[in-house]
Design a protein around this motif. Structure first.
Motif, PDB file in Angstrom:
ATOM      1  N   PHE A  63       0.821  -1.258   0.098  1.00  0.00           N
ATOM      2  CA  PHE A  63      -0.084  -0.132   0.072  1.00  0.00           C
ATOM      3  C   PHE A  63       0.819   1.412  -0.043  1.00  0.00           C
ATOM      4  CE2 PHE A  63      -2.506  -3.520   1.829  1.00  0.00           C
ATOM      5  CZ  PHE A  63      -3.585  -3.512   0.937  1.00  0.00           C
ATOM      6  N   SER A  64       0.416   2.545  -0.269  1.00  0.00           N
ATOM      7  CA  SER A  64       1.190   3.646  -0.472  1.00  0.00           C
ATOM      8  C   SER A  64       1.415   3.987   0.798  1.00  0.00           C
ATOM      9  CB  SER A  64       0.276   4.720  -1.213  1.00  0.00           C
ATOM     10  OG  SER A  64      -0.969   5.056  -0.420  1.00  0.00           O
ATOM     11  N   SER A  65       0.892   3.837   2.095  1.00  0.00           N
ATOM     12  CA  SER A  65       1.178   4.339   3.440  1.00  0.00           C
ATOM     13  C   SER A  65       1.985   3.260   4.158  1.00  0.00           C
ATOM     14  CB  SER A  65      -0.038   4.902   4.008  1.00  0.00           C
ATOM     15  OG  SER A  65       0.371   5.397   5.280  1.00  0.00           O
ATOM     16  N   PRO A  66       2.891   3.562   4.831  1.00  0.00           N
ATOM     17  CA  PRO A  66       3.449   2.493   6.002  1.00  0.00           C
ATOM     18  C   PRO A  66       2.357   2.047   7.064  1.00  0.00           C
ATOM     19  CG  PRO A  66       4.705   4.764   5.724  1.00  0.00           C
ATOM     20  CD  PRO A  66       3.561   4.982   5.223  1.00  0.00           C
ATOM     21  N   LEU A  67       2.379   0.703   6.925  1.00  0.00           N
ATOM     22  CA  LEU A  67       1.673  -0.140   7.704  1.00  0.00           C
ATOM     23  C   LEU A  67       2.291  -0.105   9.074  1.00  0.00           C
ATOM     24  CD1 LEU A  67       0.150  -2.566   5.370  1.00  0.00           C
ATOM     25  CD2 LEU A  67      -0.753  -0.504   5.805  1.00  0.00           C
ATOM     26  N   LEU A  68       1.366   0.182  10.306  1.00  0.00           N
ATOM     27  CA  LEU A  68       1.935   0.211  11.704  1.00  0.00           C
ATOM     28  C   LEU A  68       1.474  -1.101  12.387  1.00  0.00           C
ATOM     29  CD1 LEU A  68       1.193   3.773  12.479  1.00  0.00           C
ATOM     30  CD2 LEU A  68       3.350   2.766  11.445  1.00  0.00           C
ATOM     31  N   CYS A  69       0.314  -1.684  12.221  1.00  0.00           N
ATOM     32  CA  CYS A  69      -0.064  -2.465  12.970  1.00  0.00           C
ATOM     33  C   CYS A  69      -1.101  -3.511  12.263  1.00  0.00           C
ATOM     34  CB  CYS A  69      -0.876  -2.073  14.141  1.00  0.00           C
ATOM     35  SG  CYS A  69      -2.229  -0.891  13.731  1.00  0.00           S
ATOM     36  N   CYS A  70      -1.228  -4.678  12.720  1.00  0.00           N
ATOM     37  CA  CYS A  70      -2.380  -5.827  12.227  1.00  0.00           C
ATOM     38  C   CYS A  70      -2.883  -6.492  13.149  1.00  0.00           C
ATOM     39  CB  CYS A  70      -1.735  -6.685  11.142  1.00  0.00           C
ATOM     40  SG  CYS A  70      -0.104  -7.392  11.895  1.00  0.00           S
ATOM     41  N   CYS A  71      -4.062  -7.197  12.799  1.00  0.00           N
ATOM     42  CA  CYS A  71      -4.667  -8.239  13.684  1.00  0.00           C
ATOM     43  C   CYS A  71      -5.585  -9.098  13.083  1.00  0.00           C
ATOM     44  CB  CYS A  71      -5.191  -7.580  14.937  1.00  0.00           C
ATOM     45  SG  CYS A  71      -7.002  -6.645  14.279  1.00  0.00           S
ATOM     46  N   LYS A  72      -6.273  -9.887  13.520  1.00  0.00           N
ATOM     47  CA  LYS A  72      -7.116 -11.127  13.022  1.00  0.00           C
ATOM     48  C   LYS A  72      -8.422 -10.215  12.657  1.00  0.00           C
ATOM     49  CE  LYS A  72      -8.265 -14.759  15.268  1.00  0.00           C
ATOM     50  NZ  LYS A  72      -8.262 -15.777  16.001  1.00  0.00           N
ATOM     51  N   GLY A  73      -9.204 -10.450  11.692  1.00  0.00           N
ATOM     52  CA  GLY A  73     -10.403  -9.859  11.349  1.00  0.00           C
ATOM     53  C   GLY A  73     -11.595 -10.250  11.947  1.00  0.00           C
ATOM     54  N   GLY A  74     -11.371 -10.928  12.941  1.00  0.00           N
ATOM     55  CA  GLY A  74     -12.783 -11.356  13.842  1.00  0.00           C
ATOM     56  C   GLY A  74     -12.412 -12.923  14.089  1.00  0.00           C
ATOM     57  N   PRO A  75     -13.288 -13.675  14.876  1.00  0.00           N
ATOM     58  CA  PRO A  75     -13.033 -14.938  15.164  1.00  0.00           C
ATOM     59  C   PRO A  75     -13.064 -15.974  13.888  1.00  0.00           C
ATOM     60  CG  PRO A  75     -15.187 -14.106  15.880  1.00  0.00           C
ATOM     61  CD  PRO A  75     -14.752 -13.051  15.189  1.00  0.00           C
ATOM     62  N   ARG A  76     -14.007 -15.744  12.876  1.00  0.00           N
ATOM     63  CA  ARG A  76     -14.018 -16.442  11.687  1.00  0.00           C
ATOM     64  C   ARG A  76     -14.457 -15.698  10.634  1.00  0.00           C
ATOM     65  NH1 ARG A  76     -16.341 -18.692  15.478  1.00  0.00           N
ATOM     66  NH2 ARG A  76     -17.087 -20.704  16.173  1.00  0.00           N
ATOM     67  N   PRO A  77     -13.854 -15.747   9.432  1.00  0.00           N
ATOM     68  CA  PRO A  77     -12.782 -16.940   9.071  1.00  0.00           C
ATOM     69  C   PRO A  77     -11.378 -16.576   9.312  1.00  0.00           C
ATOM     70  CG  PRO A  77     -13.600 -15.918   7.024  1.00  0.00           C
ATOM     71  CD  PRO A  77     -14.210 -15.342   8.121  1.00  0.00           C
ATOM     72  N   GLU A 119     -16.586 -10.015  18.129  1.00  0.00           N
ATOM     73  CA  GLU A 119     -17.228  -9.878  16.739  1.00  0.00           C
ATOM     74  C   GLU A 119     -16.960  -8.451  16.320  1.00  0.00           C
ATOM     75  OE1 GLU A 119     -19.487 -11.705  15.303  1.00  0.00           O
ATOM     76  OE2 GLU A 119     -19.464 -13.385  17.002  1.00  0.00           O
ATOM     77  N   LEU A 120     -16.043  -7.533  16.909  1.00  0.00           N
ATOM     78  CA  LEU A 120     -15.642  -6.412  16.676  1.00  0.00           C
ATOM     79  C   LEU A 120     -13.971  -6.378  16.345  1.00  0.00           C
ATOM     80  CD1 LEU A 120     -17.912  -4.161  18.803  1.00  0.00           C
ATOM     81  CD2 LEU A 120     -18.134  -4.887  16.331  1.00  0.00           C
ATOM     82  N   VAL A 121     -13.611  -5.524  15.607  1.00  0.00           N
ATOM     83  CA  VAL A 121     -12.032  -5.114  15.613  1.00  0.00           C
ATOM     84  C   VAL A 121     -11.870  -3.933  16.314  1.00  0.00           C
ATOM     85  CG1 VAL A 121     -10.087  -4.773  13.978  1.00  0.00           C
ATOM     86  CG2 VAL A 121     -11.850  -6.701  13.498  1.00  0.00           C
ATOM     87  N   LEU A 122     -10.823  -3.552  16.985  1.00  0.00           N
ATOM     88  CA  LEU A 122     -10.751  -2.355  17.904  1.00  0.00           C
ATOM     89  C   LEU A 122      -9.449  -1.919  17.229  1.00  0.00           C
ATOM     90  CD1 LEU A 122     -11.410  -3.376  21.412  1.00  0.00           C
ATOM     91  CD2 LEU A 122     -12.824  -2.551  19.932  1.00  0.00           C
ATOM     92  N   SER A 123      -9.602  -0.365  17.117  1.00  0.00           N
ATOM     93  CA  SER A 123      -8.519   0.460  16.320  1.00  0.00           C
ATOM     94  C   SER A 123      -8.178   1.477  17.189  1.00  0.00           C
ATOM     95  CB  SER A 123      -8.739   0.839  15.040  1.00  0.00           C
ATOM     96  OG  SER A 123      -9.525   1.696  14.836  1.00  0.00           O
ATOM     97  N   GLY A 124      -6.814   1.825  17.562  1.00  0.00           N
ATOM     98  CA  GLY A 124      -6.474   2.975  18.361  1.00  0.00           C
ATOM     99  C   GLY A 124      -5.442   3.835  17.643  1.00  0.00           C
ATOM    100  N   GLY A 125      -5.733   5.141  17.635  1.00  0.00           N
ATOM    101  CA  GLY A 125      -5.261   6.022  16.663  1.00  0.00           C
ATOM    102  C   GLY A 125      -4.524   7.096  17.281  1.00  0.00           C
ATOM    103  N   TRP A 126      -3.517   7.908  16.526  1.00  0.00           N
ATOM    104  CA  TRP A 126      -3.010   9.136  17.232  1.00  0.00           C
ATOM    105  C   TRP A 126      -3.900  10.194  17.332  1.00  0.00           C
ATOM    106  CZ3 TRP A 126       1.933   8.599  13.536  1.00  0.00           C
ATOM    107  CH2 TRP A 126       2.775   7.641  13.921  1.00  0.00           C
ATOM    108  N   ASP A 127      -5.083   9.991  16.878  1.00  0.00           N
ATOM    109  CA  ASP A 127      -6.306  10.936  17.008  1.00  0.00           C
ATOM    110  C   ASP A 127      -6.845  11.162  18.596  1.00  0.00           C
ATOM    111  OD1 ASP A 127      -7.540   8.754  17.008  1.00  0.00           O
ATOM    112  OD2 ASP A 127      -8.915   9.362  15.215  1.00  0.00           O
TER     113      ASP A 127
END
Length: 166
Positions: A63-77, A119-127
């Protein structure tokens, strides 16, 4: 650690020279398990790599911007994952069908923390916000304002730990 270094730098694996610690650039920003046998890695060069013994040299998505973090997108799949970028975007990736969609974004720059709950993905930002995303509906479900920039977080059941500046 050696396994990830060999996977992230396929040119080193294919080289006749034996790789050393000095051979690998310092680009990884995050590594997370997707399943027992598959991991996900993000890097400062904007690449997202799926690491698996079955396909150790699969090409990363960039992608065009640096990637800082990652995680699973939920329990399944287990083929779903999320990434957070320096430009504030939170992306949902489905590696089974090869799609990469923007779930949303944090105001200002930087998504520095991601974790998946039931069921959710949580994100934390510099905002200074923690956002809860529903990957099925591809929408932001909730937002919690923090006193300062979010640097790290984790979730277990209904509990969320947030590390922020200030």
């Amino acid at each position: 650690m050696t396994y990830l270094q060999y996977i992230i730098s396929p040119q080193m694996v294919q080289s006749a020279n034996k790789p050393t610690m000095a051979s690998f650039p310092d680009v990884l920003s995050s590594v997370r398990f997707l399943s027992d046998s598959t991991a996900l890695a993000t890097s400062w060069d904007g690449s997202l790599s799926v690491l698996s013994p079955a396909s150790p040299l699969s090409a990363p998505v960039t992608f065009s911007s640096p990637l800082l973090c990652c995680c699973k997108g939920g329990p399944r799949p287990s083929s779903l994952a999320c990434s957070g970028a320096l430009d504030g975007q939170v992306r949902l990736h489905d590696f089974e069908i090869g799609s990469h969609r923007v779930l949303g974004h944090h105001a200002g720059a930087g998504v520095s923390a991601l974790c998946s709950g039931e069921e959710l993905v949580l994100s934390g930002g510099w905002d200074g916000a923690v956002a809860a995303w529903d990957p099925r509906a591809r929408t932001r479900a909730l937002t919690w304002t923090q006193p300062e920039r979010v640097y790290a977080m984790d979730a277990q059941g209904h509990h969320v730990l947030v590390a922020h500046a200030g």
